[in-house]
Structure formats: C-alpha cells, structure tokens
Scaffold this motif. Structure first.
Motif, short mmCIF file in Angstrom:
data_model
loop_
_atom_site.label_atom_id
_atom_site.label_comp_id
_atom_site.label_asym_id
_atom_site.label_seq_id
_atom_site.Cartn_x
_atom_site.Cartn_y
_atom_site.Cartn_z
N ASP A 15 -65.00 33.90 39.49
CA ASP A 15 -64.12 34.91 38.88
C ASP A 15 -63.54 35.85 39.93
OD1 ASP A 15 -64.33 33.99 36.38
OD2 ASP A 15 -65.46 35.69 35.56
N CYS A 16 -64.38 36.28 40.87
CA CYS A 16 -63.91 37.24 41.88
C CYS A 16 -63.03 36.56 42.92
CB CYS A 16 -65.09 37.96 42.53
SG CYS A 16 -65.87 39.12 41.42
N ILE A 17 -63.12 35.24 43.03
CA ILE A 17 -62.19 34.51 43.90
C ILE A 17 -60.83 34.44 43.19
CG2 ILE A 17 -61.67 32.22 44.89
CD1 ILE A 17 -64.71 31.95 45.43
N LYS A 18 -60.89 34.22 41.88
CA LYS A 18 -59.67 34.02 41.09
C LYS A 18 -58.92 35.32 40.79
CE LYS A 18 -58.65 31.47 36.84
NZ LYS A 18 -59.36 30.96 35.66
N PHE A 19 -59.65 36.37 40.44
CA PHE A 19 -58.99 37.61 40.01
C PHE A 19 -59.12 38.72 41.04
CE2 PHE A 19 -60.63 35.45 36.19
CZ PHE A 19 -59.45 35.16 35.56
N LYS A 20 -58.00 39.45 41.25
CA LYS A 20 -58.04 40.59 42.15
C LYS A 20 -58.76 41.74 41.43
CE LYS A 20 -55.05 44.15 44.10
NZ LYS A 20 -56.22 44.91 44.38
N ARG A 21 -59.66 42.41 42.13
CA ARG A 21 -60.37 43.54 41.53
C ARG A 21 -59.89 44.84 42.17
NH1 ARG A 21 -62.92 40.71 37.50
NH2 ARG A 21 -64.52 39.28 38.28
N TYR A 22 -59.78 45.85 41.38
CA TYR A 22 -59.38 47.15 41.92
C TYR A 22 -60.56 47.91 42.51
CZ TYR A 22 -54.76 46.50 39.94
OH TYR A 22 -53.51 46.01 39.67
N PHE A 23 -61.77 47.62 42.02
CA PHE A 23 -62.96 48.28 42.57
C PHE A 23 -63.43 47.55 43.83
CE2 PHE A 23 -64.19 45.57 38.95
CZ PHE A 23 -64.96 44.61 39.61
N GLU A 24 -64.21 48.27 44.64
CA GLU A 24 -64.74 47.68 45.88
C GLU A 24 -65.85 46.69 45.56
OE1 GLU A 24 -63.57 48.39 49.03
OE2 GLU A 24 -62.03 49.49 47.94
N LYS A 25 -66.85 47.17 44.83
CA LYS A 25 -67.96 46.30 44.45
C LYS A 25 -68.78 46.93 43.33
CE LYS A 25 -71.46 45.86 47.29
NZ LYS A 25 -72.24 45.61 48.51
N VAL A 26 -69.60 46.09 42.72
CA VAL A 26 -70.45 46.54 41.60
C VAL A 26 -71.92 46.41 41.99
CG1 VAL A 26 -71.07 46.16 39.17
CG2 VAL A 26 -68.75 45.64 39.96
N ILE A 27 -72.69 47.45 41.70
CA ILE A 27 -74.13 47.39 41.85
C ILE A 27 -74.72 47.37 40.44
CG2 ILE A 27 -76.20 48.57 42.74
CD1 ILE A 27 -74.30 47.68 44.96
N SER A 28 -75.52 46.37 40.16
CA SER A 28 -76.10 46.20 38.82
C SER A 28 -77.52 45.68 38.96
CB SER A 28 -75.25 45.14 38.09
OG SER A 28 -74.83 45.60 36.87
N PRO A 29 -78.53 46.52 38.72
CA PRO A 29 -79.90 46.06 39.00
C PRO A 29 -80.50 45.08 38.00
CG PRO A 29 -79.90 48.34 38.20
CD PRO A 29 -78.47 47.95 38.39
N LEU A 30 -80.08 45.14 36.73
CA LEU A 30 -80.77 44.35 35.71
C LEU A 30 -79.91 43.23 35.14
CD1 LEU A 30 -82.26 47.37 33.73
CD2 LEU A 30 -83.60 45.76 35.11
N GLU A 31 -80.60 42.19 34.66
CA GLU A 31 -79.92 41.11 33.98
C GLU A 31 -79.85 41.45 32.49
OE1 GLU A 31 -80.88 36.57 34.00
OE2 GLU A 31 -80.92 37.34 36.06
N TYR A 32 -78.67 41.35 31.91
CA TYR A 32 -78.49 41.74 30.51
C TYR A 32 -79.00 40.63 29.59
CZ TYR A 32 -76.23 43.72 26.38
OH TYR A 32 -75.99 44.25 25.15
#
Ligand SMILES: [Zn+2]
Ligand SMILES: [Zn+2]
Length: 242
Positions: free
Chosen positions: A71-88
C-alpha cells in the motif's frame, strides 16, 4: 493543566475503579500496577514485533523484502511515518471498543503509557506539538469525550511536549470509516478538517494521535490539511493497527 482539565481529571478520579482493579477485566488482581492492567490481560495484548513497514508501521510478511508495504509503495502518504504498538485484534479490539463507546474515559490512563513507551522507543525526536485527530462536535456530544484527545493530554504531560486541541477541527460529520472500503474512506474524509489559525502550526513538526490505523485515509487527510496550513512534518501515533 488549565482549570477545566483539572476539574475533568478530578471527575475521572471519582468514577475510577478501586485500587487493584484491572481496567480491562475489571477484576481485583494483585498484579495490577500503575498501568492499571493485570498481568494476565497485559500478556494478552498483542504487541507488534518483527519487520514493519517503515511508513505505516504495519507488520510485513516474513520473507517480504521491500521496507514498505504494498500500500505504501502504491499510495503517496502525506505523513512521514506511523508508530503503532498494538495489533488490532482479540483483546486489543475489545479494549479500544470499551474505551470509545463504553463511556469509560478513565481508560486513557491504562492506554496512555503504552503510547508513551512506543513513542520513546521510536526514532522520532523532533516533535514540537501534539494534536489529536478531531471528532465532529456532534460525536463529542454523543460520546462525551474525544478518545484521542484524552490520550494526547496524557502523552503531552509525560513527554513534556505542548498540546493543541483548539486549532485543528473536523468540520464535516463523516460516516464511520469502518463501514466503508478504501475508496469510500478517502472520499468520506475529503475536506473534513480545518486549521483555524495557520500561524500555530507554521514550520512545526506535529505528532498526530488517533486510536486505530486502518487504511490511513483519516490521518492522511489530516496530514494533508496540516501541511497545507504550513506544518513542516506530520508523524502519526496510534494505539493499534489492523
Ligand atoms: Zn485484567
Ligand atoms: Zn505501509
């Protein structure tokens, strides 16, 4: 802390479970510590380990070589990066649901430390201001509080980074993202946010906080709006990722 926040905290203290009660299973357990979670529940929370996407933080499959997810290869993101500690998943899903919809605002005291630790273990060092993903005023009226804002307040105090809850608003009362597919999600949040005063975020590095990261449509739209208002960079911190 201002006067209103002080009063709000005092109110939360009143409706708190008693000492030694786990905020998750609501049972008394001697392993309940300052995190307000018993050992059994804590061990059931699934923390993300191993290789993750360097942009969105989602776990990458074993043997997958690029450092970004498809997904991140395909779509341009406006944010730098995401930190997410837990699996939903599993207990994490139940806990977040209970926090958001169960009128258990005090649970931010159990979830906040998890976010603080994840931020401290990350390589993000240059945050000027912490901002929650805003809720539309009609949803705040219904739910009683903005779950992301309470988490922000906790993080801001612990990390000693200023917080802004006034300058970034949701102006469109959007549908719940969980009922929509990716394209509908992007459309649903388009132009949903507004910065009140452009000076506040000018040249600032912002830490945007939300509860769950799914496709990233919401935090991406937020990031786009914040950058347009003059922000330098937007990083994202969420409790869990799908
Ligand atoms: Zn428990
Ligand atoms: Zn990714």
């Amino acid at each position: 802390m201002n006067k209103i926040e002080g009063l709000f905290d005092a109110f939360l203290e009143l409706i708190y479970p008693e000492k030694g009660i786990c905020f998750i299973c609501e049972e008394y357990d001697e392993t309940v510590d300052e995190r307000h979670i018993c050992k059994r529940c804590f061990d059931e929370l699934i923390f993300i380990k191993g290789n993750t996407c360097t942009i969105c933080g989602k776990p990458l499959e074993i043997g997958y070589l690029p450092d970004r997810c498809p997904d991140c290869i395909k779509f341009k993101r406006y944010f730098e990066k995401v930190i997410s500690p837990l699996e939903y998943t599993g207990l994490v899903k139940k806990v977040i649901y209970k926090y958001k919809y169960g009128r258990k605002a005090y649970m931010y005291k159990a979830l906040g430390p998890i976010l603080v630790q994840a931020f401290e273990e990350s390589d993000i060092k240059d945050i000027d201001i912490i901002v929650p993903v805003p809720l539309h005023k009609s949803k705040i009226a219904y739910r009683g509080f903005n779950q992301s804002e309470l988490l922000c307040r906790y993080i801001s105090r612990k990390l000693n980074i200023p917080l802004d809850t006034k300058n970034f608003k949701r102006i469109k009362n959007t549908k719940f993202q969980n009922e929509l597919n990716r394209i509908e999600r992007v459309r649903n949040v388009r132009d949903a946010f507004k910065v009140v005063d452009n000076h506040v975020f000018k040249n600032k590095n912002i830490l945007l906080v939300d509860d769950i990261y799914t496709t990233g449509a919401t935090v991406d739209e937020c990031s786009k709006t914040l950058l347009k208002s003059g922000a330098n960079k937007v990083y994202v911190l969420t409790l869990a990722t799908t």
